[in-house]
Design a protein around this motif. Structure first.
Motif, mmCIF file in Angstrom:
data_model
loop_
_atom_site.group_PDB
_atom_site.id
_atom_site.type_symbol
_atom_site.label_atom_id
_atom_site.label_comp_id
_atom_site.label_asym_id
_atom_site.label_seq_id
_atom_site.Cartn_x
_atom_site.Cartn_y
_atom_site.Cartn_z
ATOM 1 N N MET A 1 0.836 -1.180 0.000
ATOM 2 C CA MET A 1 0.000 0.000 0.000
ATOM 3 C C MET A 1 0.871 1.230 0.000
ATOM 4 S SD MET A 1 -2.326 1.480 3.023
ATOM 5 C CE MET A 1 -0.855 2.314 3.568
ATOM 6 N N SER A 2 0.425 2.282 -0.659
ATOM 7 C CA SER A 2 1.135 3.555 -0.601
ATOM 8 C C SER A 2 0.132 4.678 -0.676
ATOM 9 C CB SER A 2 2.137 3.670 -1.758
ATOM 10 O OG SER A 2 1.450 3.835 -2.973
ATOM 11 N N THR A 3 0.575 5.873 -0.360
ATOM 12 C CA THR A 3 -0.270 7.033 -0.562
ATOM 13 C C THR A 3 -0.199 7.453 -2.008
ATOM 14 O OG1 THR A 3 1.571 8.419 0.080
ATOM 15 C CG2 THR A 3 -0.016 7.866 1.784
ATOM 16 N N SER A 4 -1.143 8.282 -2.435
ATOM 17 C CA SER A 4 -1.149 8.737 -3.814
ATOM 18 C C SER A 4 -0.055 9.771 -4.033
ATOM 19 C CB SER A 4 -2.510 9.355 -4.139
ATOM 20 O OG SER A 4 -2.724 10.508 -3.365
ATOM 21 N N PRO A 5 0.359 9.991 -5.291
ATOM 22 C CA PRO A 5 1.499 10.870 -5.565
ATOM 23 C C PRO A 5 1.320 12.283 -5.034
ATOM 24 C CG PRO A 5 0.901 9.607 -7.523
ATOM 25 C CD PRO A 5 -0.159 9.365 -6.502
ATOM 26 N N ASP A 6 0.107 12.857 -5.139
ATOM 27 C CA ASP A 6 -0.049 14.242 -4.719
ATOM 28 C C ASP A 6 0.091 14.400 -3.225
ATOM 29 O OD1 ASP A 6 -2.461 12.757 -4.626
ATOM 30 O OD2 ASP A 6 -3.591 14.601 -4.315
ATOM 31 N N LEU A 7 -0.414 13.427 -2.438
ATOM 32 C CA LEU A 7 -0.264 13.509 -0.994
ATOM 33 C C LEU A 7 1.167 13.186 -0.587
ATOM 34 C CD1 LEU A 7 -1.596 13.895 1.765
ATOM 35 C CD2 LEU A 7 -2.067 11.441 1.801
ATOM 36 N N ALA A 8 1.763 12.187 -1.256
ATOM 37 C CA ALA A 8 3.099 11.756 -0.867
ATOM 38 C C ALA A 8 4.118 12.862 -1.038
ATOM 39 C CB ALA A 8 3.514 10.539 -1.695
ATOM 40 N N GLU A 73 -3.794 -0.282 -3.035
ATOM 41 C CA GLU A 73 -3.206 0.998 -2.626
ATOM 42 C C GLU A 73 -4.271 1.809 -1.883
ATOM 43 O OE1 GLU A 73 -1.533 5.193 -4.525
ATOM 44 O OE2 GLU A 73 -2.082 3.528 -5.844
ATOM 45 N N LEU A 74 -3.984 2.178 -0.660
ATOM 46 C CA LEU A 74 -4.874 3.064 0.082
ATOM 47 C C LEU A 74 -4.490 4.511 -0.220
ATOM 48 C CD1 LEU A 74 -5.184 1.428 3.626
ATOM 49 C CD2 LEU A 74 -6.461 0.930 1.526
ATOM 50 N N VAL A 75 -5.420 5.266 -0.761
ATOM 51 C CA VAL A 75 -5.188 6.683 -1.051
ATOM 52 C C VAL A 75 -5.796 7.464 0.115
ATOM 53 C CG1 VAL A 75 -5.420 8.517 -2.751
ATOM 54 C CG2 VAL A 75 -5.411 6.127 -3.497
ATOM 55 N N VAL A 76 -4.945 7.907 1.021
ATOM 56 C CA VAL A 76 -5.379 8.408 2.322
ATOM 57 C C VAL A 76 -5.612 9.918 2.286
ATOM 58 C CG1 VAL A 76 -4.765 8.597 4.767
ATOM 59 C CG2 VAL A 76 -4.082 6.569 3.445
ATOM 60 N N GLU A 92 -12.225 14.421 -5.005
ATOM 61 C CA GLU A 92 -10.868 14.217 -5.502
ATOM 62 C C GLU A 92 -10.579 12.736 -5.722
ATOM 63 O OE1 GLU A 92 -6.238 14.855 -4.031
ATOM 64 O OE2 GLU A 92 -7.908 15.273 -2.667
ATOM 65 N N LEU A 93 -10.995 11.904 -4.779
ATOM 66 C CA LEU A 93 -10.716 10.473 -4.866
ATOM 67 C C LEU A 93 -11.440 9.833 -6.052
ATOM 68 C CD1 LEU A 93 -10.882 9.740 -1.044
ATOM 69 C CD2 LEU A 93 -8.847 9.505 -2.485
ATOM 70 N N VAL A 94 -12.651 10.303 -6.340
ATOM 71 C CA VAL A 94 -13.368 9.805 -7.516
ATOM 72 C C VAL A 94 -12.557 10.085 -8.773
ATOM 73 C CG1 VAL A 94 -15.392 10.182 -8.974
ATOM 74 C CG2 VAL A 94 -15.680 9.882 -6.518
ATOM 75 N N HIS A 95 -12.021 11.302 -8.887
ATOM 76 C CA HIS A 95 -11.226 11.663 -10.062
ATOM 77 C C HIS A 95 -9.908 10.904 -10.124
ATOM 78 C CE1 HIS A 95 -14.018 14.647 -11.386
ATOM 79 N NE2 HIS A 95 -13.910 15.382 -10.283
ATOM 80 N N LEU A 96 -9.403 10.457 -8.979
ATOM 81 C CA LEU A 96 -8.169 9.675 -8.953
ATOM 82 C C LEU A 96 -8.408 8.209 -9.303
ATOM 83 C CD1 LEU A 96 -6.396 11.154 -5.785
ATOM 84 C CD2 LEU A 96 -5.697 11.412 -8.172
ATOM 85 N N VAL A 98 -10.358 5.793 -7.651
ATOM 86 C CA VAL A 98 -10.483 4.753 -6.628
ATOM 87 C C VAL A 98 -11.686 3.870 -6.948
ATOM 88 C CG1 VAL A 98 -9.404 6.217 -4.886
ATOM 89 C CG2 VAL A 98 -11.901 6.156 -5.052
ATOM 90 N N ALA A 99 -11.576 2.590 -6.592
ATOM 91 C CA ALA A 99 -12.679 1.651 -6.829
ATOM 92 C C ALA A 99 -13.750 1.766 -5.763
ATOM 93 C CB ALA A 99 -12.142 0.224 -6.868
ATOM 94 N N ALA A 100 -13.348 2.159 -4.546
ATOM 95 C CA ALA A 100 -14.283 2.245 -3.423
ATOM 96 C C ALA A 100 -13.716 3.207 -2.393
ATOM 97 C CB ALA A 100 -14.517 0.865 -2.804
ATOM 98 N N LEU A 101 -14.566 3.571 -1.447
ATOM 99 C CA LEU A 101 -14.207 4.486 -0.366
ATOM 100 C C LEU A 101 -14.326 3.743 0.952
ATOM 101 C CD1 LEU A 101 -13.571 7.541 0.280
ATOM 102 C CD2 LEU A 101 -16.050 7.832 0.592
ATOM 103 N N ALA A 102 -13.400 4.018 1.889
ATOM 104 C CA ALA A 102 -13.376 3.325 3.176
ATOM 105 C C ALA A 102 -13.078 4.313 4.292
ATOM 106 C CB ALA A 102 -12.311 2.227 3.164
ATOM 107 N N GLY A 103 -13.441 3.911 5.513
ATOM 108 C CA GLY A 103 -12.971 4.611 6.691
ATOM 109 C C GLY A 103 -13.957 5.545 7.340
ATOM 110 N N GLU A 104 -13.426 6.542 7.960
ATOM 111 C CA GLU A 104 -14.006 7.624 8.741
ATOM 112 C C GLU A 104 -14.514 7.159 10.103
ATOM 113 O OE1 GLU A 104 -14.220 10.993 10.250
ATOM 114 O OE2 GLU A 104 -13.281 10.763 8.299
ATOM 115 N N TYR A 105 -14.283 8.049 11.070
ATOM 116 C CA TYR A 105 -14.634 7.801 12.472
ATOM 117 C C TYR A 105 -15.794 8.671 12.924
ATOM 118 C CZ TYR A 105 -14.233 7.682 17.546
ATOM 119 O OH TYR A 105 -14.500 7.563 18.877
ATOM 120 N N HIS A 106 -15.760 9.963 12.593
ATOM 121 C CA HIS A 106 -16.765 10.913 13.075
ATOM 122 C C HIS A 106 -18.061 10.775 12.286
ATOM 123 C CE1 HIS A 106 -13.870 12.916 15.659
ATOM 124 N NE2 HIS A 106 -13.015 12.900 14.655
#
Length: 382
Positions: A1-8, A73-76, A92-96, A98-106
């Motif tokens: 797994m890695s972060t996406s290029p723009d975040l990295a 690859e998790l795009v965080v 942003e993630l849709v345009h990158l 991603v096949a699906a969305l995961a996570g969030e706590y709040h």
């Protein structure tokens, strides 16, 4: 797994711990968009645990061959508990790609993310948010692992009544989540002869909360409030007020589960019952994953970390069986059958939630042992 290029490559990424993994961001990977609160005012400790679980599962998926030979690859993206920021991240993630969305706590943030994901055709597996109405209308694309708030908080209300607390004060911040919790507690407690007294934290200082408690005679005070502020100052004030020596402090939203609660409050933070979503005993998978998470985090993993691991485990199974097409993934929720760290995971349509729901993750009421605040006691299960 890695972060996406723009975040990295950003300055923001250098200030945050980078997730581990083997997947290059070169177009070969199967990307999963990942929302976590990593900076304040989000609860960053919860976000760290959530990301640790997500990341561990992604690494194990890749070590087992990935998805049809392609690494995950998790795009965080950091939501910082900001609904608007989460909405922009989903776009942003849709345009990158991603096949699906995961996570969030709040919960309020997850609700905003779910609305954008639904509108943009992106499948979303919510890891930790519990607000019943995660979407305004029934959704075929949104699923959730955490139990609905109405389920868990009814268990908590039953615990209070069973422990002899029939006059209960609720100190609440203004939010959809806290208001929903107050309503669930009232609906469960008042028909059985109990009374719920509301204290508005917009207008009361911790000392004034103590004065109201002393005058009212409530035997329990529930903190429906943010951590560390104003929850921590209220706990300290109540613990130091001799008039309130017999008052139980409770935190149904789970604040005492994370190590930063104990670090800030020490002995004052013990004996505060909270909800957590773990079985009384973990099975072989949960035990193995718990040990790996403990090593990664350098502390006892919370239920939030297990939720993260189970999230990627479920999505990996969907991706293997349905491919990376978003419509096919969304259509796959009712066919999922996965062994998670806390039991078998299947999704169905739970009344009142509007999403595909695991019914239900195990529910405990637990606290930190006053004799040893580093140890948890299970007080009630439901």
């Amino acid at each position: 797994m890695s972060t996406s290029p723009d975040l990295a490559g950003s300055e923001e990424a250098h200030r945050k711990p980078r997730p581990h993994g083997a997947a290059p961001a070169d177009g070969r990977s199967v990307r999963i968009g990942t929302l976590v609160p990593l900076t304040r005012p989000g609860w960053a400790a919860a976000g760290r645990h959530l990301l640790a679980g997500l990341d561990l599962a992604a690494r194990e998926v890749n070590e087992a061959g990935g998805i049809a030979g392609r690494p995950v690859e998790l795009v965080v993206r950091d939501t910082a508990a900001d609904p608007g920021r989460a909405e922009k991240a989903v776009e942003e993630l849709v345009h990158l790609g991603v096949a699906a969305l995961a996570g969030e706590y709040h919960s309020v943030v997850a609700r905003a993310a779910a609305a954008r994901a639904e509108a943009l055709g992106l499948p979303f597996l919510c890891s930790s948010a519990v607000l019943d109405a995660l979407t305004d209308r029934p959704s075929e694309r949104v699923a959730r692992l955490a139990p609905a708030q109405s389920h868990g908080w009814r268990v908590y209300a039953d615990f209070l009544l069973g422990a002899g607390h029939d006059r209960i004060a609720v100190a609440a911040d203004p939010s959809v989540y806290w208001a929903a919790g107050t309503g669930i507690l009232r609906d469960r407690i008042t028909p059985r002869g109990g009374t719920l007294v509301e204290l508005d934290l917009r207008t009361l200082t911790p000392e004034q909360v103590c004065d109201r408690l002393a005058a009212d005679g409530a035997t329990a005070l529930l903190l429906l409030a943010g951590h560390p502020d104003p929850a921590v100052p209220i706990v300290r004030a109540v613990r130091r007020d001799h008039r309130l020596a017999g008052v139980l402090i409770g935190a149904p939203a789970g604040q005492p589960e994370l190590a930063d609660w104990a670090a800030l409050l020490g002995e004052d933070g013990a004996g505060v019952p909270f909800l957590r979503y773990l079985p009384e005993r973990l099975g072989p998978l949960g035990t193995r994953v718990g040990a790996a998470l403990r090593e990664r985090l350098g502390e006892e993993p919370s239920f939030v970390a297990f939720e993260g691991y189970d999230t990627v485990t479920v999505l990996a199974e969907l991706l293997r069986s349905h491919g990376t097409d978003r419509d096919r993934i969304a259509a796959g929720w009712p066919q999922v059958a996965v062994e998670g760290t806390r039991g078998p995971v299947r999704f169905s349509r739970a009344p009142g939630t509007g999403v595909w729901q695991w019914v239900w993750a195990p529910v405990q009421v637990a606290d930190r042992d006053p004799a040893d605040p580093g140890r948890f006691r299970v007080l009630h299960t439901g």
